[in-house]
Design an enzyme around this catalytic site. Structure first.
Site, short mmCIF file in Angstrom:
data_model
loop_
_atom_site.label_atom_id
_atom_site.label_comp_id
_atom_site.label_asym_id
_atom_site.label_seq_id
_atom_site.Cartn_x
_atom_site.Cartn_y
_atom_site.Cartn_z
N SER A 138 0.85 -1.19 0.00
CA SER A 138 0.00 0.00 0.00
C SER A 138 0.88 1.24 0.00
O SER A 138 2.05 1.19 0.46
CB SER A 138 -0.89 0.01 1.25
OG SER A 138 -1.54 1.26 1.41
N TYR A 151 -2.34 -0.51 10.36
CA TYR A 151 -2.24 -0.77 8.91
C TYR A 151 -0.95 -0.19 8.35
O TYR A 151 -0.24 -0.86 7.58
CB TYR A 151 -3.46 -0.19 8.21
CG TYR A 151 -3.57 -0.56 6.75
CD1 TYR A 151 -4.07 -1.80 6.37
CD2 TYR A 151 -3.18 0.33 5.75
CE1 TYR A 151 -4.18 -2.15 5.03
CE2 TYR A 151 -3.28 -0.01 4.41
CZ TYR A 151 -3.79 -1.25 4.06
OH TYR A 151 -3.89 -1.58 2.73
#
Length: 247
Positions: A138, A151
């Site tokens: 990501s 995350y």
């Protein structure tokens, strides 16, 4: 047919980026093993692609399920040429309000589970002296945003794991690369994207291309890194983000 006769494992293969990869790779001749937690969704995805696609329901955080996936793939196809580490989960809370259980859930899925499967697949790739691993990371492994601490950490650590594999296993002709998507229009981001005002602001101020990615655009990047077209590329972190990280 860039993946003709190559065996590919795709985690989280029933929906979103995973299924987009499955569709794209299948068209390029790959023999597929799809893995995911939602049994019916996974089997429906495999059925859409064709009778030659193996669907293996399971939980990436469970070692027994990971072993089963690898064993069934080898039993049916005899080798593993590509691993697409796509399974993952989101999580958004202020760090001081993040429970230990919530932290563990994100890290177990996005990092520990990925490690368990990658370790097992590497054992086979070392025997073959070849392989390509593509990690779906990501942009939040490259930059940080508020209220996604777990995350951010999971994807940052994944990026370092990607590089560690590249430098350790490069001499064995095993490549490891990560793609770092921005916002992608998938089921996983649907609730977030429902906030139209916030999404409009994001597109106008953070995405130079003024839109979010389609799953197939991410799959195209995965295909490049999985195929022999990228045969001298390893240890790279490739943003697929419409210019987000260039801002």
């Amino acid at each position: 047919m860039r993946l003709e006769n190559k065996t590919v494992i795709i985690t989280g293969g029933g929906t979103g980026i995973g299924f987009a990869c499955a569709e794209r790779f299948h068209k390029e001749g790959a023999r597929l093993a799809l893995f995911g937690r939602r049994k019916e969704v996974l089997r429906a995805a495999a059925k859409r692609l064709g009778p030659d696609v193996l669907a293996v329901p399971g939980d990436i955080t469970r070692e027994d399920d990971v072993d089963m996936l690898v064993e069934l793939t080898l039993k049916q196809f005899g080798r593993i040429d590509v691993l697409v580490n796509n399974a993952g989960t989101l999580g958004g809370w202020p760090l001081h309000e993040t429970s230990s259980d919530a932290w563990d859930e994100v890290l177990n899925t996005n990092l520990r589970g990925l490690f368990l499967l990658t370790r097992r697949v590497l054992q086979q790739m070392v025997k073959q002296q070849s392989g390509s691993i593509v990690h779906v990371s990501s942009i939040l492994g490259l930059v940080a945003v508020p209220q996604t601490g777990a995350y951010n950490v999971s994807k940052g650590a994944l990026n370092q794991l990607c590089r560690s594999i590249a430098v350790e296993y490069g001499p064995m002709n095993i490549r490891s690369n990560a793609i770092c998507p921005g916002m992608v229009e998938t089921d996983m981001t649907e609730a977030l994207r429902a906030n139209e005002d916030m999404m409009t602001d994001w597109k106008e101020h953070y995405y130079p291309m003024r839109r979010f990615a389609r799953p197939e655009e991410v799959a195209n990047a995965c295909l490049f890194l999985a195929s022999d077209e990228s045969s001298f590329i390893t240890g790279t972190l490739l943003p697929v983000d419409g210019g987000f990280t260039a801002m």
